[in-house]
Design an enzyme around this catalytic site. Structure first.
Site, PDB file in Angstrom:
ATOM      1  CE1 TYR A   1      -3.861  -2.257   0.469  1.00  0.00           C
ATOM      2  CE2 TYR A   1      -2.465  -3.602   1.897  1.00  0.00           C
ATOM      3  CZ  TYR A   1      -3.593  -3.349   1.138  1.00  0.00           C
ATOM      4  OH  TYR A   1      -4.501  -4.382   0.913  1.00  0.00           O
TER       5      TYR A   1
ATOM      6  CD  GLU B   1      -1.947 -12.523 -10.442  1.00  0.00           C
ATOM      7  OE1 GLU B   1      -0.998 -11.844  -9.810  1.00  0.00           O
ATOM      8  OE2 GLU B   1      -3.085 -11.724 -10.816  1.00  0.00           O
TER       9      GLU B   1
ATOM     10  CG  HIS C   1      -5.425  -9.884  -6.916  1.00  0.00           C
ATOM     11  ND1 HIS C   1      -6.432  -9.361  -7.758  1.00  0.00           N
ATOM     12  CD2 HIS C   1      -4.464 -10.950  -7.688  1.00  0.00           C
ATOM     13  CE1 HIS C   1      -5.791  -9.824  -9.155  1.00  0.00           C
ATOM     14  NE2 HIS C   1      -4.746 -10.657  -8.970  1.00  0.00           N
TER      15      HIS C   1
END
Length: 185
Positions: free
Chosen positions: A105, A163, A137
DNA sequence: CCACACTATTTAA
DNA sequence: TTAAATAGTGTGG
């Protein structure tokens, strides 16, 4: 304003895409319960015009790829008008995170020139109307913690894991099929 | 406007 | 593990 809803049946559940005349407005994850039973059948909406059909197809392929952990193909236009300027800036930044990578973040905040706005970035992620295709995500907390996810942390973990292990040209054949149209948001 | 109360945060103690 | 700092947004006066 006329909306169109598009339901995608996948092995992970039924996803819903909501379109405005300007583009993709929202993506909804499958309901927590396996969508049992007797919910009123969707009232069929007007037959989609060619433009909508194109958007539907793009969204289907994108959802398919996202659930497989593969890089996203071309997306339909996104209608982000519901978000504030800051939110939209965050969402745009999220689309720049490559498949298989993550950012914190704080890193996103720094990218936007607001190094102390990490918490506000989290708030914007939570407000992301198009999770999965706007890859919120891939945003995790500092110190290796996972952070949150509006649709439930299990989804976030699942997507990141797919992923991470997505082999190069690797295939993970997940099929989407159109199941129904409707006109209400 | 102003004041608060929320956050999918982060860092230091 | 807790507490404080910090920014954006929504709500109520």
């Amino acid at each position: 304003m006329t909306y169109a809803r598009f339901h995608f049946r996948t092995p992970d559940g039924v996803f819903t895409a909501v379109f405005s005349p300007d583009g993709l407005l929202a993506v909804r994850f499958p309901p927590p319960r396996p969508a049992t039973s007797k919910a009123s059948p969707e009232p069929p909406g007007p037959a989609p015009n060619p433009k909508l059909r194109g958007w539907f197809n793009l969204a289907a392929k994108a959802i398919n790829a996202a659930l497989a952990g593969r890089a996203l193909p071309k997306l339909p236009p996104l209608d982000l008008a519901q978000g504030t300027e800051f939110h939209q800036a965050v969402w745009r930044a999220l689309t720049e995170i490559p498949t298989g990578e993550t950012r914190t973040y704080k890193q996103i905040a720094a990218r936007l020139g607001r190094p102390k706005a990490a918490r506000a970035v989290g708030q914007a992620c939570g407000a992301n109307p198009i999770p999965l295709l706007i890859p919120c995500h891939r945003v995790v907390a500092a110190g290796g913690r996972l952070g949150g996810f509006s649709a439930g942390l299990a989804w976030k973990e699942l997507l990141l894991e797919r992923e991470a292990r997505s082999p190069r040209p690797g295939h993970f054949p997940i099929r989407c099929s159109r199941t129904n149209w409707s006109s209400a948001p």
